[in-house]
Scaffold this active site. Sequence first.
Site, PDB file in Angstrom:
ATOM      1  N   LYS A 490       0.848  -1.201   0.000  1.00  0.00           N
ATOM      2  CA  LYS A 490       0.000   0.000   0.000  1.00  0.00           C
ATOM      3  C   LYS A 490       0.879   1.245   0.000  1.00  0.00           C
ATOM      4  O   LYS A 490       2.070   1.168   0.301  1.00  0.00           O
ATOM      5  CB  LYS A 490      -0.901  -0.026   1.235  1.00  0.00           C
ATOM      6  CG  LYS A 490      -0.118  -0.062   2.549  1.00  0.00           C
ATOM      7  CD  LYS A 490      -1.000  -0.391   3.740  1.00  0.00           C
ATOM      8  CE  LYS A 490      -0.180  -0.452   5.008  1.00  0.00           C
ATOM      9  NZ  LYS A 490      -0.918  -1.008   6.140  1.00  0.00           N
ATOM     10  N   TYR A 713      13.040  32.093   5.141  1.00  0.00           N
ATOM     11  CA  TYR A 713      11.778  32.750   5.480  1.00  0.00           C
ATOM     12  C   TYR A 713      11.681  33.061   6.973  1.00  0.00           C
ATOM     13  O   TYR A 713      12.183  32.290   7.805  1.00  0.00           O
ATOM     14  CB  TYR A 713      10.608  31.833   5.107  1.00  0.00           C
ATOM     15  CG  TYR A 713      10.319  31.796   3.628  1.00  0.00           C
ATOM     16  CD1 TYR A 713      10.031  32.950   2.909  1.00  0.00           C
ATOM     17  CD2 TYR A 713      10.326  30.579   2.941  1.00  0.00           C
ATOM     18  CE1 TYR A 713       9.749  32.901   1.553  1.00  0.00           C
ATOM     19  CE2 TYR A 713      10.049  30.518   1.587  1.00  0.00           C
ATOM     20  CZ  TYR A 713       9.758  31.695   0.892  1.00  0.00           C
ATOM     21  OH  TYR A 713       9.489  31.638  -0.431  1.00  0.00           O
TER      22      TYR A 713
END
Length: 818
Positions: A490, A713
């Site tokens: 999965k 930032y």
Amino acid sequence: MLTFRKLASITEGALVQFVQDWPVLDLLTDSRKLSQPAGTVFFAISGKYNNGHKFISQLYAQGVRQFVVEELPVEEQSRSYPEANFLQVTSSLAALQTAAAWHRQQFKVPVIGITGSNGKTIVKEWLAQLLTPDELVVKSPRSYNSQVGVPLSVWQLNEKHTLAIFEAGISQPAEMEKLQHIIQPTMGIFTNIGSAHNQGFDSVAQKVAEKLKLFAQADLLFYCADHEQVHEAVQAGNIASFTWSRKSKKADLIISGTTIAGAKTIVVYTYQRQKQRLAIPFTDDASVENALHCLAVLLYCGLSLADIQNRLDKLHPVAMRLEMKEAINGCYLIDDTYNNDLAGLAIALDLLASQPQRGKRTLILSDLLESGVPEEELYQQVAALVRVKKVDKVWGIGPTIQKNAEAFGGTGTFYSGTAAFLKQFKADAFRNEVILIKGARVFGFEKIVQAFQQKVHGTVLEVNLDALVHNLNFYRSRLAPDTRLMVMVKAFAYGSGSFEVANLLQFHHVNYLAVAYADEGGSLREHGITLPIMVMNPSVDSFAKLRQYNLEPEIYSLELLEQFLFESGGANARIHLKLDTGMHRLGFTESDFEMLFYMLEQHPKVQVVSVFTHLAGADEALHNDFSARQIANFRQLSEQVEERLGYKTIRHVLNSAGIVRFPEHQLDMVRLGIGLYGVEATGAEQEALQPVSTLKTTVSQVKGIGKGETVGYSRKGVAAEAKTIATIAIGYADGYDRRFSNGVGEVIINGKRAPIIGNVCMDMCMVDVTSLEVKAGDEVIVFGPQLPLVELAQKIGTIPYELLTNVSARVKRVFFAE
Ligand SMILES: *Cc1c(COP(=O)(O)O)cnc(C)c1O
């Protein structure tokens, strides 16, 4: 020539069934590597993880008629092998080694044995290349240096060879004596001794002593006297030697200086009182050391300086592994462009053959290197190999292969050289193919690889297929012989690439796959995966897809069952029932049972293939009691289910952690997940697994910043003093978690750790590389064997599962096998 009867006599085994005395032409230990049944002897070796005896019937069906076994097939089975010879021995491995040692004794050629902690394979490959102008060399393919690999290597020796070079690697005491016996080197090279991973040995000294046993009968040993422990042991052992050293004036070859000039290392050395200069086309320490070992041998052989320089100039880094890469038009490339001999070709073709599902199999092949086999016969053999390995299309490149085109029975296209091939190259001629590119160095096949390649972005996730197989085998070794194995693929196989992983699992015969959604299952089917597949979250709108692709839903509620039965309208179907025993996620509880059985009785064509439950805390010992209760509860409930159904189902509980922790509750099947990908969730056996994925990126820019300046930032990264920072090409959009910002995370650049400075940005982030040697273009390891997922996950308070599955789809996956 060795015949089966002779084999029986030299191995002192018992000929328990004897039909005829065939010659022994090929030794086989891995059933998947069969090329030519006639003359092949299969040695059924029972190893830690695999038992060769399981493959006898399959090989018999494929035409193999000679078997060396430790145990006999049981009575009724043995009747199904009327045409085969069986030799019973106490150890099939020892018999294999005896056969190889006997073969070795038939030849008088010089044999160079190479051992040491690092560099064995590279020194072997380089020496073979450097000596090829004068000698016809046989060598170990790739790094075949183990107890099995060495016999197979030595078996290649034939009467035409004038020199043999074999490498020997050991992991435990007492192994080297066996390898010595097989290789019987007349000369030796001891590359170096590492202090790292001493498992299996009490001390470095013991390791050196063991390794030296390879040279017990050698006339001369080449080594670097600067490795003190090696030097002392050789001196004490009184072995005739040719030494080189950067420190000692007593060495045969004295290296008085090395300087880096561009991409080369200039070496000044003194040999036989003469001072000389030479350029080695590498600058890293390991390559220079490897090249100096080669230099020692070349000088000993009496080559002139000009000759040596000329040959060294042609050396290239040795690709230690076969890489698989995505390429244009849905093609896949297996890139093996270092050298090209018959044994190496066979190994690469095995890898190609293990990729059965990707459309056509194509081989682009250069002339083969000198093999000691007459040309015509050689290409007959190559063509036979190509047929056995089911290659659909051959492109032969080089004058010799072109001349022998007829051997390929009109199936191939041939060119006199790489340039001629590239001149006609049209990308459109290749579509959805797996292409093995195998060429000797001189053909410059990397140009062909480039022509096929998609642009590679800076960030890649490398997936080590050998490690996957290792981990698979580890878990298999924990299973009872009849326990089935379902593997969870999965979430893009935990981020590693669904199709590639599924394909490998199919090749290694796991019993079941499981995915989360029908789409994932459908995509596996489109890529030719034929294993049964369970879908854990089947939504109502995916039922048609389930049928179309022959996928089997997990049914976890009465509602879902009702919808499914309605949709399937009485047709045959296979389903899996999930019971909730305490996880409280999905699943039936006992209160649903009456209704559940009633509905199933109404639909006799719907077969319950399996019944299962999931443990909530298998990874933590703290929850052992709870897990035990879940298991007991499941045993009781699943018995009820089988009773009411009136037939047996496959019952399963354990995930990866459960396999390790509760081996007594394997029931009929287990569900392996994270462990396959290299993380041992209980932590108790992490050492037994190998890391599978490495996330890598590159340095985009390096710059200095002054005291008090800020990085990134929100100006979060403040430089308390002047710093050097590197910007690297990975950000949170690639799956690099923003929680690694501001010193929480670290990466590895050129072997050293460097912390993240400032906030992680979308596509990049900055690291503090003050006092490290870093330049633009350098490789950066984000996680991998040296920077374990478990450690990184802890730093940001998550689990390895999340880090693995977060690596975004835009990050290219590169698969490789050693
Ligand atoms: C994911 C999953 C597994 C595998 O769990 P691991 O911890 O990765 O071994 C097993 N069973 C179910 C139902 C799962 O969803």
